[in-house]
Motif scaffolding. Structure first.
Motif, short mmCIF file in Angstrom:
data_model
loop_
_atom_site.label_atom_id
_atom_site.label_comp_id
_atom_site.label_asym_id
_atom_site.label_seq_id
_atom_site.Cartn_x
_atom_site.Cartn_y
_atom_site.Cartn_z
N LEU A 44 80.60 58.25 28.28
CA LEU A 44 81.10 56.99 28.84
C LEU A 44 82.62 56.93 28.76
O LEU A 44 83.29 56.50 29.70
CB LEU A 44 80.49 55.80 28.11
N LYS A 45 83.16 57.37 27.63
CA LYS A 45 84.61 57.34 27.44
C LYS A 45 85.31 58.26 28.45
O LYS A 45 86.34 57.90 29.00
CB LYS A 45 84.95 57.78 26.02
N ASN A 46 84.74 59.42 28.72
CA ASN A 46 85.35 60.35 29.68
C ASN A 46 85.27 59.85 31.11
O ASN A 46 86.09 60.22 31.93
CB ASN A 46 84.68 61.73 29.59
N GLY A 47 84.32 59.02 31.44
CA GLY A 47 84.15 58.56 32.81
C GLY A 47 84.79 57.24 33.14
O GLY A 47 84.62 56.72 34.23
N VAL A 48 85.55 56.66 32.23
CA VAL A 48 86.11 55.33 32.44
C VAL A 48 87.06 55.28 33.63
O VAL A 48 86.93 54.44 34.50
CB VAL A 48 86.82 54.82 31.16
N PHE A 49 88.01 56.16 33.71
CA PHE A 49 89.01 56.13 34.78
C PHE A 49 88.73 57.15 35.87
O PHE A 49 89.62 57.52 36.62
CB PHE A 49 90.41 56.33 34.20
N ARG A 50 87.53 57.63 35.96
CA ARG A 50 87.15 58.61 36.98
C ARG A 50 86.67 57.91 38.23
O ARG A 50 85.91 56.97 38.15
CB ARG A 50 85.98 59.42 36.44
N PRO A 51 87.12 58.39 39.40
CA PRO A 51 86.63 57.77 40.64
C PRO A 51 85.17 58.14 40.87
O PRO A 51 84.67 59.13 40.34
CB PRO A 51 87.53 58.37 41.73
N GLY A 52 84.49 57.36 41.69
CA GLY A 52 83.09 57.59 41.96
C GLY A 52 82.85 58.58 43.08
O GLY A 52 81.73 58.71 43.55
N TRP A 53 83.86 59.28 43.55
CA TRP A 53 83.71 60.26 44.63
C TRP A 53 84.30 61.59 44.17
O TRP A 53 85.01 61.66 43.18
CB TRP A 53 84.41 59.78 45.90
N ASN A 54 83.97 62.65 44.90
CA ASN A 54 84.48 63.98 44.56
C ASN A 54 85.94 64.09 44.96
O ASN A 54 86.32 63.73 46.07
CB ASN A 54 83.68 65.06 45.27
N LEU A 55 86.74 64.63 44.07
CA LEU A 55 88.16 64.81 44.35
C LEU A 55 88.37 66.18 45.01
O LEU A 55 87.59 67.10 44.80
CB LEU A 55 88.95 64.74 43.04
#
Length: 129
Positions: A44-55
């Protein structure tokens, strides 16, 4: 419930006890589920500022270079194949398209190829499996 008393100055003092709150749910960690909890928390901590789409993994310039190299390789292969197949029998319409209708040997091979194709089509009707 507590009583509301008047202190004589018009202000009323609330002497009621605070309302009882239900206890908060607690999580009990045991040796068997502590690793699972730590894994979920770090995920959860690693995914906080990750966009929901593939970069993107490459720039448009890099993609353009790759596509250009592939297109040039395909064009070179096509030229090689055309040179290799220049003297082979093929449909007469392709011989005319390439301007080789004056080559009598190639025209004969082409006519034989067209006859075999017509015979095949006559003996194998469309839709007959």
């Amino acid at each position: 419930h507590g009583k509301v008393e008047d202190d004589g100055g018009g202000a009323k003092e609330d002497t009621r006890a605070p309302p009882q709150r239900s206890s908060l749910p607690t999580t009990h960690l045991t040796k068997s589920n502590i690793n699972e909890f730590v894994f979920k928390a770090s995920a959860l901590k690693n995914g906080v500022f990750r966009p929901g789409w593939n970069l993107p993994t490459m720039s448009l310039e890099e993609l353009g270079e790759i596509e250009y190299r592939d297109a040039m390789a395909r064009a070179e292969k096509q030229k090689e194949d055309e040179e290799a197949n220049k003297g082979k029998a093929r449909r007469y319409e392709y011989i005319v398209r390439d301007g080789l209708e004056d080559d009598e040997d190639l025209v004969e091979k082409s006519a034989e190829e067209d006859r075999r194709w017509d015979e095949f089509k006559d003996s194998n009707k469309r839709g007959w499996g």
